[in-house]
Design a protein around this motif. Structure first.
Motif, short mmCIF file in Angstrom:
data_model
loop_
_atom_site.label_atom_id
_atom_site.label_comp_id
_atom_site.label_asym_id
_atom_site.label_seq_id
_atom_site.Cartn_x
_atom_site.Cartn_y
_atom_site.Cartn_z
N PHE A 478 0.65 -1.31 -0.36
CA PHE A 478 -0.45 0.09 0.07
C PHE A 478 0.88 1.28 0.15
N CYS A 479 1.65 1.48 0.51
CA CYS A 479 2.76 2.30 0.79
C CYS A 479 3.61 3.37 -0.07
N SER A 480 4.02 1.89 -0.61
CA SER A 480 4.62 1.78 -1.87
C SER A 480 4.19 1.98 -3.01
N ALA A 481 3.26 1.54 -3.73
CA ALA A 481 1.67 2.38 -3.73
C ALA A 481 1.32 3.74 -4.03
N LEU A 482 1.35 3.92 -3.18
CA LEU A 482 1.00 5.88 -2.71
C LEU A 482 2.20 5.78 -3.02
N VAL A 483 3.71 5.71 -3.16
CA VAL A 483 4.92 6.48 -2.78
C VAL A 483 5.42 6.20 -4.47
N GLY A 484 4.51 5.28 -5.04
CA GLY A 484 4.67 5.66 -7.09
C GLY A 484 3.60 6.41 -7.65
N ILE A 485 2.42 6.68 -7.11
CA ILE A 485 1.79 8.15 -6.96
C ILE A 485 1.89 9.46 -7.19
N VAL A 486 2.83 9.35 -5.92
CA VAL A 486 3.25 10.65 -5.55
C VAL A 486 4.61 10.66 -6.69
N VAL A 487 5.47 9.94 -7.19
CA VAL A 487 6.19 10.15 -7.85
C VAL A 487 5.81 10.41 -9.31
N LEU A 488 5.10 9.70 -9.86
CA LEU A 488 3.99 10.09 -11.08
C LEU A 488 3.38 11.13 -11.15
N LEU A 489 3.08 12.30 -10.26
CA LEU A 489 2.64 13.20 -10.19
C LEU A 489 2.96 14.57 -9.73
N PHE A 490 4.31 14.15 -9.27
CA PHE A 490 4.50 14.96 -8.36
C PHE A 490 6.39 15.28 -9.43
N GLY A 491 6.66 13.92 -10.07
CA GLY A 491 7.97 14.09 -9.81
C GLY A 491 8.52 14.42 -11.65
N ASN A 492 7.48 15.19 -12.17
CA ASN A 492 7.36 15.76 -13.58
C ASN A 492 7.61 14.72 -14.39
N VAL A 493 7.10 13.10 -14.00
CA VAL A 493 6.98 12.35 -15.45
C VAL A 493 5.52 12.71 -15.79
N SER A 494 6.26 12.18 -17.55
CA SER A 494 4.89 12.62 -18.71
C SER A 494 5.34 12.41 -19.79
N ASP A 495 4.87 11.73 -20.36
CA ASP A 495 5.61 11.66 -21.74
C ASP A 495 5.62 13.09 -22.93
N PHE A 496 4.60 13.48 -21.82
CA PHE A 496 4.44 15.19 -22.52
C PHE A 496 5.63 16.59 -22.47
N GLY A 497 6.20 16.06 -21.36
CA GLY A 497 7.64 16.22 -20.92
C GLY A 497 8.76 15.56 -21.44
N ALA A 498 8.26 14.81 -21.25
CA ALA A 498 9.78 13.60 -21.97
C ALA A 498 9.79 13.68 -23.26
N ALA A 499 9.24 13.79 -24.26
CA ALA A 499 8.76 14.72 -25.95
C ALA A 499 9.89 16.06 -25.86
N LYS A 500 9.08 16.88 -25.63
CA LYS A 500 9.87 17.86 -25.41
C LYS A 500 11.25 18.47 -24.84
N GLU A 501 11.78 17.48 -23.93
CA GLU A 501 12.98 16.90 -23.45
C GLU A 501 13.51 16.61 -24.64
N VAL A 502 12.87 15.43 -25.34
CA VAL A 502 14.14 14.83 -26.33
C VAL A 502 14.16 15.63 -27.59
#
Length: 515
Positions: A478-502
């Motif tokens: 449960f804690c691992s899943a919660l941290v994973g959500i936080v990483v995806l939401l606030f860790g700037n992980v997105s395909d839009f950002g990745a495409a821009k960076e690429v």
């Protein structure tokens, strides 16, 4: 430099099942341009994609059934309990009626009966030691061979890794010695880790890659590639779950044999797994010998570490580690809870396995289209959806662990967690490839294969070390899943950002080359 016009919404071959939901087509070219919006790579044929599906069907079960389920059962058949487990069972499970065979099975899995240099281990812990050793061995092997991933050796590496894995699946019953299983499991872990990396890289080469998306068009071309690779990965997971369902059902069937034949019966299961995995080698003959059409400007000795120059990729790796850890932790802890604490009718365990692996065949395609169209869900959002489902299942198990579950509760639990596992597997590799710049997909794929293996290993360890305390595995998951959500939401992980960076890095690379 020639210009090329590209329309959004790719299609693959002419197979409707493989085409993205919008149904448009995409022109692809083999040349590369930094100045124009352009798609790189040749379109894969329907024959090649179905071969890629075949390998997923013949290999997905290795890390989901063979290693975490079949091998601990095999090792347990070689153990001898020092005392009658039935008496100890009724002391700790008052009011729970269970057959003698089930009690013996659970006890040989969880009791520390393996002694090595004064230390004692259970069958589950012995499997975990071998699993960890295999991952430690796989790391330098990946570092040595990943330089050839973009060349003409990709199909050879896949075939060699599969052959090694099959070789160590077949003779596991010849020597009835507990210690030799460390070698069997470790080599199979090495083989599946390497083949997962090359298999993932092949997806990157089959799906057209965007050289530099246009910020004015809001990454239309990038989403074309994203939708195509997501669609392919989705159906690959579906057929992979079907293969895992077949292996788990066969395992249950062979466990019904008399006690004196259990070891031989499970050996037949590993032989079947090896032969099924061998069938997946047909993918080597259906795959085109594709190479990256984009030259990599980094020296080969540094290419392995270029992933750390991309923040989106690092965040994606962390989310993959946490999501695989969560799914395996819930699965391992859940199975041990069902067998050891609930002591349900054995056929209900089969129902749980069938639901866990079969329900994604329907839920994944049905869930993907509405979320993609109505919520405009990209890979990161789909991973968050999968982690939310894991939060529900692990939280449910954590809160109601003392309740008497009926078989209907198990089906709901299996359906939710099976869907979560499928979503996380499908969109984890897609998001990983989306963060990879052109020409560097090989290194990123190898990081994905190893990190996913580490996450599955960690979840198995947590679920198996404390089998009598299911709240631990469910709570940690449960804690691992919660941290994973936080990483995806606030860790700037997105395909839009990745495409821009690429795109920015591609432009920088062009300018530095021209200078």
């Amino acid at each position: 430099m020639k210009e090329s016009d590209t329309e959004g919404g790719g299609a693959l071959g002419q197979a409707s099942v493989l085409a993205p939901p919008n149904g448009n087509s995409t022109e692809t070219r083999s040349n590369y341009s930094y100045a124009n919006e352009e798609v790189i790579g040749d379109e894969a044929s329907k024959f090649e994609v179905w071969g890629w599906y075949l390998y997923e069907f013949c290999s997905y079960f290795v890390q989901t059934v063979l290693i975490p389920v079949v091998f601990p059962l095999l090792i347990s058949q070689l153990q001898h309990l020092p005392m009658d487990p039935v008496q100890d069972w009724f002391k700790n499970h008052q009011g729970v009626v269970c057959s003698e065979k089930e009690i013996n099975l659970y006890s040989t899995l969880t009791k520390r009966t393996i002694t090595v240099n004064g230390s004692t281990f259970s069958s589950l812990e012995w499997t975990a030691i071998a699993w960890g050793g295999g991952l430690a061995l796989a790391a330098p092997i990946l570092a040595l061979i990943f330089f050839y991933i973009n060349g003409s050796f990709q199909t050879f590496i896949t075939a060699a890794a599969t052959g090694i894995g099959v070789l160590f699946c077949l003779p596991v019953g010849l020597f009835k010695t507990t210690k030799i299983f460390v070698l069997y499991i470790a080599m199979i872990v090495v083989a599946i880790t390497v083949s997962t990396a090359t298999h993932t890289h092949h997806l990157a080469l089959m799906a057209p890659k965007v050289s530099r998306p246009s910020p004015l068009k809001r990454l239309t071309i990038f989403f074309t590639k994203q939708g195509l690779s997501s669609w392919i990965s989705l159906f690959a997971t579906v057929v992979g779950c079907l293969g895992a369902c077949i292996v788990s059902s066969f395992t249950y069937h062979m466990l019904r044999e008399p006690i004196e034949r259990d070891f031989i019966s499970l050996w037949i299961v590993t032989i079947f797994c090896g032969l099924l995995w061998l069938v997946g080698m047909l993918h080597v003959f259906t795959a085109e010998n594709r190479t990256s059409s984009v030259p990599n400007i980094f020296p080969s000795r540094l290419q392995l570490f270029t992933i750390f120059k991309h923040p989106h990729a690092i965040g994606c790796l962390v989310s993959i580690l946490l999501s695989s850890f969560t799914t395996m932790g819930v699965f391992t802890g859940g199975v041990l809870f069902i067998v050891g604490q609930l002591c349900i009718v054995p056929v209900h365990l089969l129902y749980f396995w069938l639901t866990y692996f079969l329900f994604p065949l329907f839920s994944l395609p049905l869930l993907f289209k509405p979320l993609q169209h109505l919520l405009k869900a990209n890979s990161a959002k789909m991973k968050i959806t999968g982690l939310l489902l894991s939060l529900i299942s692990s939280g449910f198990g954590f809160y109601f662990w003392e309740s008497h579950w009926k078989w209907g509760h198990l089906l709901v639990f299996g359906a939710i967690q099976g869907t979560s596992s499928g979503l996380l597997h499908t969109f984890g590799r897609v998001l990983m490839l989306e963060t990879a710049p052109c020409g560097e997909e090989g290194g990123f794929s190898f990081w994905y294969g190893w990190v996913r293996g580490v996450g599955l290993f960690g979840g198995f360890v947590v679920g198996s070390v404390v089998p009598g305390s299911v709240r631990t595995s469910f709570g940690v998951a449960f804690c691992s899943a919660l941290v994973g959500i936080v990483v995806l939401l606030f860790g700037n992980v997105s395909d839009f950002g990745a495409a821009k960076e690429v795109g920015e890095r591609a432009l920088d690379s062009k300018e530095s080359i021209s200078v």
